[in-house]
Design a protein around this motif. Structure first.
Motif, PDB file in Angstrom:
ATOM      1  N   LYS A  48     -13.557  12.078  11.953  1.00  0.00           N
ATOM      2  CA  LYS A  48     -12.480  12.408  11.570  1.00  0.00           C
ATOM      3  C   LYS A  48     -12.305  10.736  11.278  1.00  0.00           C
ATOM      4  O   LYS A  48     -11.376  11.106   9.872  1.00  0.00           O
ATOM      5  N   PHE A  49     -11.833   9.704  11.514  1.00  0.00           N
ATOM      6  CA  PHE A  49     -11.751   8.174  11.109  1.00  0.00           C
ATOM      7  C   PHE A  49     -11.903   7.566   9.825  1.00  0.00           C
ATOM      8  O   PHE A  49     -11.104   7.813   9.216  1.00  0.00           O
ATOM      9  N   ASP A  50     -13.349   8.046  10.228  1.00  0.00           N
ATOM     10  CA  ASP A  50     -14.316   7.602   8.914  1.00  0.00           C
ATOM     11  C   ASP A  50     -13.355   8.486   7.328  1.00  0.00           C
ATOM     12  O   ASP A  50     -13.307   7.912   6.170  1.00  0.00           O
ATOM     13  N   GLU A  51     -13.259   9.457   8.396  1.00  0.00           N
ATOM     14  CA  GLU A  51     -12.774  11.032   6.812  1.00  0.00           C
ATOM     15  C   GLU A  51     -11.818  10.930   6.419  1.00  0.00           C
ATOM     16  O   GLU A  51     -11.212  10.602   5.331  1.00  0.00           O
ATOM     17  N   ASN A  52     -10.630  10.580   7.423  1.00  0.00           N
ATOM     18  CA  ASN A  52      -9.458  10.236   6.668  1.00  0.00           C
ATOM     19  C   ASN A  52      -9.392   8.745   5.916  1.00  0.00           C
ATOM     20  O   ASN A  52      -8.564   9.043   4.917  1.00  0.00           O
ATOM     21  N   SER A  53      -9.931   7.805   6.689  1.00  0.00           N
ATOM     22  CA  SER A  53      -9.911   6.811   5.762  1.00  0.00           C
ATOM     23  C   SER A  53     -10.348   6.914   4.015  1.00  0.00           C
ATOM     24  O   SER A  53      -9.996   6.430   3.513  1.00  0.00           O
ATOM     25  N   THR A  54     -11.555   7.517   3.945  1.00  0.00           N
ATOM     26  CA  THR A  54     -12.212   7.797   2.877  1.00  0.00           C
ATOM     27  C   THR A  54     -11.428   8.394   1.611  1.00  0.00           C
ATOM     28  O   THR A  54     -10.929   7.746   0.640  1.00  0.00           O
ATOM     29  N   LYS A  55     -10.749   9.406   2.570  1.00  0.00           N
ATOM     30  CA  LYS A  55      -9.612  10.380   1.661  1.00  0.00           C
ATOM     31  C   LYS A  55      -8.532   9.406   1.433  1.00  0.00           C
ATOM     32  O   LYS A  55      -7.902   9.867   0.516  1.00  0.00           O
ATOM     33  N   THR A  56      -7.881   8.660   1.845  1.00  0.00           N
ATOM     34  CA  THR A  56      -7.025   7.396   2.112  1.00  0.00           C
ATOM     35  C   THR A  56      -7.049   6.986   0.545  1.00  0.00           C
ATOM     36  O   THR A  56      -6.253   6.622   0.120  1.00  0.00           O
ATOM     37  N   HIS A  57      -8.200   6.225   0.706  1.00  0.00           N
ATOM     38  CA  HIS A  57      -8.334   5.706  -0.667  1.00  0.00           C
ATOM     39  C   HIS A  57      -8.666   5.836  -1.424  1.00  0.00           C
ATOM     40  O   HIS A  57      -8.101   5.581  -2.302  1.00  0.00           O
TER      41      HIS A  57
END
Length: 129
Positions: A48-57
């Motif tokens: 989830k953290f990686d998905e959120n980081s990708t979405k934020t980017h």
């Protein structure tokens, strides 16, 4: 009697050992279950953290591109306004230069008339005219 007591002691000891082994197995199973759940939760959190980081980017990149597009449009608008102002300035400059060139012959004629008038007045004062 000692024999019965020994057998009873052995049974109690065997039952205690079975209970202790069962309890140890249960504790081990619980510990393994807790570790497995903990690993799954950590993996899920990392995912989830990686998905959120990708979405934020992605949102950051999209925002940056939108801002760049707005700035480019504003720059084009300002360039057009600058060209219009420069064109008007050139027109005013041509008009001023044209008026100044017409003013020079008028100034020369005025000076000649004033000089001729001065000469006539001086000749009148002297008495020649």
């Amino acid at each position: 009697m000692d024999n019965i007591m020994d057998k009873l002691a052995e049974k109690i000891s065997a039952q205690d050992m079975i209970k202790a082994n069962t309890q140890a197995e249960v504790e081990s199973a619980i510990s393994e279950s807790v570790e497995a759940v903990s690993r799954k939760m950590e993996e899920s959190f990392n995912k989830k953290f990686d998905e959120n980081s990708t979405k934020t980017h992605d949102v950051g990149v999209q925002t940056y591109r939108n801002i760049q597009a707005v700035l480019n449009k504003q720059e084009e608008k300002h360039q057009e306004e600058y060209k219009e102002i420069q064109k008007r300035f050139e027109e005013v400059q041509v008009a001023v230069e044209t008026k100044n060139t017409a003013l020079l012959p008028l100034l020369i004629v005025t000076l000649l008339v004033a000089g001729a008038d001065l000469v006539i007045n001086i000749l009148k004062i002297i008495g020649i005219l």
